[in-house]
Design a protein around this motif. Structure first.
Motif, PDB file in Angstrom:
ATOM      1  N   GLU A   1      47.368  37.144  44.383  1.00  0.00           N
ATOM      2  CA  GLU A   1      46.468  38.082  45.053  1.00  0.00           C
ATOM      3  C   GLU A   1      45.534  38.750  44.050  1.00  0.00           C
ATOM      4  O   GLU A   1      44.318  38.839  44.267  1.00  0.00           O
ATOM      5  CB  GLU A   1      47.283  39.136  45.797  1.00  0.00           C
ATOM      6  CG  GLU A   1      46.436  40.090  46.621  1.00  0.00           C
ATOM      7  CD  GLU A   1      47.262  41.092  47.404  1.00  0.00           C
ATOM      8  OE1 GLU A   1      46.689  42.108  47.842  1.00  0.00           O
ATOM      9  OE2 GLU A   1      48.480  40.860  47.578  1.00  0.00           O
ATOM     10  N   GLU A   2      46.111  39.244  42.925  1.00  0.00           N
ATOM     11  CA  GLU A   2      45.293  39.878  41.886  1.00  0.00           C
ATOM     12  C   GLU A   2      44.313  38.876  41.278  1.00  0.00           C
ATOM     13  O   GLU A   2      43.172  39.222  40.948  1.00  0.00           O
ATOM     14  CB  GLU A   2      46.180  40.464  40.789  1.00  0.00           C
ATOM     15  CG  GLU A   2      46.988  41.683  41.196  1.00  0.00           C
ATOM     16  CD  GLU A   2      48.282  41.321  41.899  1.00  0.00           C
ATOM     17  OE1 GLU A   2      48.485  40.118  42.184  1.00  0.00           O
ATOM     18  OE2 GLU A   2      49.076  42.243  42.171  1.00  0.00           O
ATOM     19  N   ALA A   3      44.753  37.630  41.158  1.00  0.00           N
ATOM     20  CA  ALA A   3      43.874  36.590  40.617  1.00  0.00           C
ATOM     21  C   ALA A   3      42.646  36.398  41.516  1.00  0.00           C
ATOM     22  O   ALA A   3      41.512  36.276  41.033  1.00  0.00           O
ATOM     23  CB  ALA A   3      44.649  35.278  40.475  1.00  0.00           C
TER      24      ALA A   3
ATOM     25  N   LEU B   1      42.111  37.598  33.220  1.00  0.00           N
ATOM     26  CA  LEU B   1      42.379  36.359  33.952  1.00  0.00           C
ATOM     27  C   LEU B   1      43.610  35.657  33.400  1.00  0.00           C
ATOM     28  O   LEU B   1      44.427  35.115  34.156  1.00  0.00           O
ATOM     29  CB  LEU B   1      41.165  35.434  33.880  1.00  0.00           C
ATOM     30  CG  LEU B   1      39.928  35.869  34.681  1.00  0.00           C
ATOM     31  CD1 LEU B   1      38.756  34.946  34.379  1.00  0.00           C
ATOM     32  CD2 LEU B   1      40.218  35.877  36.179  1.00  0.00           C
ATOM     33  N   SER B   2      43.759  35.681  32.073  1.00  0.00           N
ATOM     34  CA  SER B   2      44.950  35.079  31.449  1.00  0.00           C
ATOM     35  C   SER B   2      46.210  35.819  31.882  1.00  0.00           C
ATOM     36  O   SER B   2      47.262  35.211  32.079  1.00  0.00           O
ATOM     37  CB  SER B   2      44.818  35.122  29.919  1.00  0.00           C
ATOM     38  OG  SER B   2      43.684  34.395  29.496  1.00  0.00           O
ATOM     39  N   ALA B   3      46.101  37.152  32.044  1.00  0.00           N
ATOM     40  CA  ALA B   3      47.257  37.953  32.451  1.00  0.00           C
ATOM     41  C   ALA B   3      47.695  37.625  33.871  1.00  0.00           C
ATOM     42  O   ALA B   3      48.886  37.716  34.198  1.00  0.00           O
ATOM     43  CB  ALA B   3      46.924  39.438  32.336  1.00  0.00           C
TER      44      ALA B   3
ATOM     45  N   LYS C   1      49.946  33.800  36.859  1.00  0.00           N
ATOM     46  CA  LYS C   1      51.352  33.731  37.261  1.00  0.00           C
ATOM     47  C   LYS C   1      51.389  33.531  38.771  1.00  0.00           C
ATOM     48  O   LYS C   1      50.577  34.110  39.497  1.00  0.00           O
ATOM     49  CB  LYS C   1      52.085  35.022  36.894  1.00  0.00           C
ATOM     50  CG  LYS C   1      52.046  35.368  35.411  1.00  0.00           C
ATOM     51  CD  LYS C   1      52.622  36.753  35.172  1.00  0.00           C
ATOM     52  CE  LYS C   1      52.475  37.168  33.719  1.00  0.00           C
ATOM     53  NZ  LYS C   1      52.925  38.561  33.496  1.00  0.00           N
ATOM     54  N   PRO C   2      52.345  32.742  39.253  1.00  0.00           N
ATOM     55  CA  PRO C   2      52.397  32.491  40.702  1.00  0.00           C
ATOM     56  C   PRO C   2      52.508  33.765  41.531  1.00  0.00           C
ATOM     57  O   PRO C   2      51.945  33.842  42.626  1.00  0.00           O
ATOM     58  CB  PRO C   2      53.655  31.620  40.855  1.00  0.00           C
ATOM     59  CG  PRO C   2      53.807  30.952  39.534  1.00  0.00           C
ATOM     60  CD  PRO C   2      53.328  31.949  38.518  1.00  0.00           C
ATOM     61  N   GLU C   3      53.220  34.779  41.000  1.00  0.00           N
ATOM     62  CA  GLU C   3      53.412  36.003  41.777  1.00  0.00           C
ATOM     63  C   GLU C   3      52.181  36.901  41.787  1.00  0.00           C
ATOM     64  O   GLU C   3      52.153  37.933  42.470  1.00  0.00           O
ATOM     65  CB  GLU C   3      54.613  36.797  41.253  1.00  0.00           C
ATOM     66  CG  GLU C   3      54.470  37.340  39.850  1.00  0.00           C
ATOM     67  CD  GLU C   3      54.907  36.373  38.760  1.00  0.00           C
ATOM     68  OE1 GLU C   3      55.102  36.803  37.619  1.00  0.00           O
ATOM     69  OE2 GLU C   3      55.066  35.168  39.089  1.00  0.00           O
TER      70      GLU C   3
ATOM     71  N   MET D   1      43.684  29.597  34.796  1.00  0.00           N
ATOM     72  CA  MET D   1      44.507  30.563  35.516  1.00  0.00           C
ATOM     73  C   MET D   1      45.086  29.944  36.791  1.00  0.00           C
ATOM     74  O   MET D   1      46.300  30.009  37.036  1.00  0.00           O
ATOM     75  CB  MET D   1      43.675  31.798  35.869  1.00  0.00           C
ATOM     76  CG  MET D   1      44.425  32.835  36.680  1.00  0.00           C
ATOM     77  SD  MET D   1      43.357  34.156  37.279  1.00  0.00           S
ATOM     78  CE  MET D   1      42.376  33.277  38.510  1.00  0.00           C
ATOM     79  N   TYR D   2      44.221  29.319  37.582  1.00  0.00           N
ATOM     80  CA  TYR D   2      44.703  28.719  38.818  1.00  0.00           C
ATOM     81  C   TYR D   2      45.637  27.539  38.545  1.00  0.00           C
ATOM     82  O   TYR D   2      46.566  27.275  39.323  1.00  0.00           O
ATOM     83  CB  TYR D   2      43.520  28.281  39.677  1.00  0.00           C
ATOM     84  CG  TYR D   2      42.820  29.424  40.379  1.00  0.00           C
ATOM     85  CD1 TYR D   2      43.541  30.307  41.177  1.00  0.00           C
ATOM     86  CD2 TYR D   2      41.453  29.628  40.243  1.00  0.00           C
ATOM     87  CE1 TYR D   2      42.914  31.363  41.822  1.00  0.00           C
ATOM     88  CE2 TYR D   2      40.809  30.681  40.891  1.00  0.00           C
ATOM     89  CZ  TYR D   2      41.544  31.547  41.674  1.00  0.00           C
ATOM     90  OH  TYR D   2      40.928  32.587  42.311  1.00  0.00           O
ATOM     91  N   ALA D   3      45.413  26.836  37.444  1.00  0.00           N
ATOM     92  CA  ALA D   3      46.288  25.716  37.088  1.00  0.00           C
ATOM     93  C   ALA D   3      47.701  26.214  36.797  1.00  0.00           C
ATOM     94  O   ALA D   3      48.691  25.618  37.244  1.00  0.00           O
ATOM     95  CB  ALA D   3      45.729  24.979  35.875  1.00  0.00           C
TER      96      ALA D   3
END
Length: 884
Positions: free
Chosen positions: A357-359, A347-349, A352-354, A384-386
């Motif tokens: 989708e993976e998030a 989740l930490s990885a 990132k804004p890009e 992560m979302y922040a």
């Protein structure tokens, strides 16, 4: 029908003595008429490992029937031990009570049995009864009861046992030593554990492992390495319990070479089990040696979830998110279990804004696997979302936690609001915490204070910090005095700083930065000296702040001393520190040293270039400035708004519109035309070049003008005699909600002066204090005098000067003198000239103006006196010159 014999009867069958045939054996076993060897029966039953209360009771009944129990206490103790291993402590204790004369083994078996069944209170009770009945405990008695103390976390009782075993002389026992170290370790009393360990000179590996592990848990990693070296020098062979702790210490101390040596020693000692191998993978991963980490991982015979997670975390740390996700897919494909650490790493990885989708896919998997209720996972999801910038999704993840009481999840949500500067929602959530009965921890407080700009609310949070006892926490204290600094309350900020007991580098850096950034550079220097007196080594952030203070104070010598200190710390070539040094030397006027430092930088950033350009601009070295700017563009060094503003400021001195136009085109290409500081500088430059239309166009390009931008256009209109436009711009500025300052009113009054708007000027002069609480200065009064003088109202100007609330200075009298010269008022001009000469004896212009007024009035004798007086002063009038 076949009959299956009971397991115990099988043991009895195998223990028969002098059996002649299987048929005879079965007959004697079923009737238990034949008497087998009791020692063989006990041996076979113990070695079978198939203990149960029922089996032991059968054996007990057999021994009662055959009268073996009366043959010696050995059988009684053995049966008690079997009951203990069968977890039937009631039967064990009852049998113990039937022993007429129990020995120390009897007591030990029962005490250890209670430990084995986790009935630690009963174990302590048995030890107390043993001591009460004057039975002498042995090393095993003490070891068992100490183990119970560890489990119950009863250090007081443990110390009493410790005193007793010292009195009885059992301190030299390795078994007792190990239990004592374990007791200290369990209570996390590292200093006491180490003192005991050093006093008793332990010579068993278990004790060494325990003290090394405790050292690592307490962050004493250097001590752990020293103990490990002593252990090896004492010819004690480290085992698989030793190496993981030492490898963790190597990671914490960033000792890669030592870690490699430990790796080699583990191979040599043959201690390469799954735990050691996982620790080795983690070692290489944390040092960024991912190829070696992956190679070690591939060689593992057993790869558990910890080893997989260590490898994945390593790739995440190296920002190789793609491979980390691929490893996770491989992990799932082979059916390997996943834990919370695996999920949180991934989740930490994906923060990132890009990778939105993976998030989202990972979020779905978290829900599917049931990890959504785990507080650590929930907190990581919110974070992560922040970081992606999706505050709404952060709130969604927060809502899925089902009203958790864990402050860490709430802290993550507060941090999310803080990262996105959502001050209102952060305050609202903080209030909800209290309503839900959740006690904010230090992380919640720090997140809230990081965006706190309201002094009233900040003071209330300070009250809660005092009430909850968090004021001694270094991070909370740092956030608190940083908040006061942002609010401009430096006195309160410093008071909080002094109350922080343990000040880390961040605390010192924050307080020094607060003083340096809010106009107290002298206080910043004093605090820096205090920091050095306490032998605290500053980091690069502290050095940057203190160099900024030296630049503001123009303390070149002190700045050079700090330069030498930074060099001794190995930070002299740091790009950020180097930029601060260039800035310090530039502002102190030492451009040769600034350029030398600039040339030494391994990489030139925008700040270093801007600082040197600003220094060149201040000294009027226009050619050097433009050459440096050209080099920046040629070498693709980022150009920021500050750099461009400095260049435009220098270009305005040339008053050459061609250069200004070229710079404007470059600014358009860089996309900086909408920046407010760049726009303001363009307005000023075009104004000095005489192009008021270009001023207006440049101002219109600014996205959201600030006070400086509005003031620039107002002053430009005033300088070009467009008083109505200046006043219209001022009214528009007020409608936009921008508050004027003293400089703005200079422009307004100047505009009125150039347009002859006397009544308007007096209105705006009164508005300064009445509407904005700005006290007019000599410059504002000079504008009114100039306005009255231009209008020929010289006597009103004289009256205005005499009635001013401040004493008129040379500027005001000089303004009146210039008006008197224009309108030929000899008497008033003579008065004004005398006042100027009294206030500024070195003002050449005053002598010349006074002489010209007298000449125009035909008073040649007065002209001669003035010129003689001027010549006596030794001053000379500079010859005029023109560009034409």
């Amino acid at each position: 029908m076949a009959v299956t014999l009971h397991p115990l009867r099988m043991f009895l069958q195998n223990s028969l003595i002098n059996t002649k045939s299987t048929q005879l054996s079965c007959r004697f076993t079923s009737s238990l008429a034949f008497v087998p060897n009791p020692y063989v029966i006990l041996r076979d039953y113990k070695f079978s490992g198939k203990y149960s209360g029922r089996n032991t009771k059968i054996l007990h009944a057999h021994f009662l029937k055959t009268h073996f129990l009366q043959s010696g206490i050995f059988f009684m103790n053995s049966l008690i031990d079997l009951y203990c291993k069968s977890a039937d402590m009631v039967a064990a204790h009852k049998l113990f009570d039937t022993i007429p004369l129990p020995n120390v083994v009897s007591w030990n078996v029962v005490i250890s049995g209670y430990n084995r069944s986790s009935m630690f209170v009963k174990s302590l009770e048995m030890f107390c009864w043993m001591h009460l009945f004057d039975f002498e405990p042995d090393e095993f008695s003490f070891g068992s009861v100490l183990s119970a103390c560890v489990a119950l976390q009863a250090p007081l009782f443990g110390m009493q046992v410790f005193s007793l075993l010292m009195k009885k002389g059992f301190l030299s026992s390795g078994y007792v030593q190990t239990q004592m170290v374990d007791m200290f370790c369990e209570n996390s009393d590292f200093k006491e554990a180490l003192r005991f360990f050093n006093d008793v000179s332990c010579d068993n590996v278990a004790s060494w492992n325990a003290i090394i592990s405790l050292a690592v848990k307490n962050g004493e990693n250097q001590v752990a390495l020293s103990l490990f070296r002593e252990m090896c020098c004492a010819s004690l062979m480290p085992n698989s319990y030793t190496f993981p702790s030492i490898l963790i210490a190597c990671c914490a101390l960033k000792e890669m070479q030592i870690g490699k040596g430990v790796h080699g020693l583990a191979i040599k000692c043959g201690a390469m089990d799954v735990f050691v191998e996982t620790a080795i993978v983690d070692l290489y991963a944390k040092f960024g040696c991912m190829s070696e980490a992956y190679r070690q991982f591939s060689q593992m015979q057993v790869q558990n979830v910890v080893s997989w997670t260590a490898l994945i975390s390593g790739f995440v740390q190296e920002d190789d998110t793609a491979f980390a996700l691929q490893l996770f897919k491989d992990m799932r494909k082979i059916g390997q279990e996943v834990n919370t650490y695996t999920i949180t790493s991934l989740l930490s990885a994906c923060a990132k804004p890009e990778m939105i989708e993976e998030a989202g896919e990972l979020h779905s998997l978290v829900i599917k696997l049931g990890f959504v209720l785990d507080d650590k996972v929930a907190a990581t999801l919110v974070n992560m979302y922040a970081k992606i910038g999706e505050v709404g999704l952060s709130e969604l993840a927060f809502s899925e936690t089902k009203n958790t009481k864990d402050p860490s999840v709430w802290a993550s949500m507060l941090s999310s609001f803080a990262q996105n500067q959502n001050y209102g929602r952060a305050i609202e959530l903080f209030t909800v915490m209290f309503r839900e009965g959740v006690k904010p921890d230090e992380y919640c407080i720090c997140s809230l204070l990081s965006i706190m700009s309201c002094l009233n609310l900040g003071s209330q949070v300070h009250g809660y910090i005092l009430k909850s006892g968090l004021v001694t926490d270094a991070s909370v204290g740092c956030s608190l005095f940083t908040m006061y600094s942002k609010c401009g309350c430096l006195v309160e900020s410093y008071r909080v700083f002094q109350q922080v007991h343990v000040k880390d580098n961040v605390s010192w850096a924050s307080m020094i930065s607060g003083f340096a950034e809010h106009g107290y550079p002298d206080q910043a220097l004093r605090l820096f000296k205090e920091m050095l007196y306490q032998e605290i080594v500053p980091d690069h952030i502290t050095l940057i702040s203190i160099l900024t203070a030296c630049a503001d104070l123009r303390f070149l010598r002190t700045g050079r001393e700090i330069h030498g200190y930074a060099f001794s710390l190995g930070l002299g070539e740091n790009t950020v520190v180097g930029g601060a040094l260039v800035n310090m030397y530039s502002k102190c006027g030492s451009l040769s040293l600034a350029r030398k430092m600039f040339d030494m930088l391994p990489s030139k950033d925008a700040f270093a270039c801007s600082s040197l350009i600003s220094g060149y601009a201040q000294k009027g070295l226009i050619e050097d400035l433009f050459l440096l700017f050209h080099d920046m563009l040629q070498n693709d060094v980022p150009v920021d708004a500050y750099t461009v503003s400095s260049i435009l400021g220098a270009a305005s001195l040339l008053c050459q519109s061609e250069i200004g136009t070229q710079l404007h085109a470059c600014i358009e290409k860089l996309g900086l035309q909408a920046n407010v500081s760049v726009g303001s500088s363009l307005v000023t430059m075009y104004s000095k070049c005489g192009s008021i239309e270009d001023c207006r166009k440049s101002f219109d390009d600014v996205e959201k003008p600030d006070l400086i931008g509005w003031t620039s256009i107002i002053v430009s209109y005033a300088q070009h005699g467009k008083g109505a436009d200046a006043l219209a711009a001022y009214e528009l500025m007020k409608r936009e909600g921008v508050q004027p300052d003293a400089v703005t009113f200079v422009g307004i009054l100047s505009a009125c002066s150039h347009s002859g708007l006397v009544e308007e000027a007096l209105f705006y002069l009164n508005s300064m204090f009445d509407d904005y609480n700005i006290a007019p200065s000599h410059r504002h009064y000079a504008c009114i005098v100039d306005l009255l003088g231009r209008s020929g109202r010289l006597r009103e100007a004289e009256s205005f000067i005499n009635n001013m609330p401040v004493e008129a200075d040379a500027l005001i009298w000089g303004t009146l003198l210039a008006a008197c010269k224009v309108h030929g008022d000899f008497e008033l001009g003579k008065l004004a000239a005398k006042k100027v000469i009294e206030l500024e004896p070195s003002d050449v212009g005053a002598y010349v103006s006074f002489s010209n007024i007298c000449a125009d009035g035909g008073q040649w004798e007065e002209v001669t006196k003035i010129r003689n007086s001027f010549n006596k002063t030794g001053m000379k009038k500079e010859a005029g010159w023109s560009l034409v």
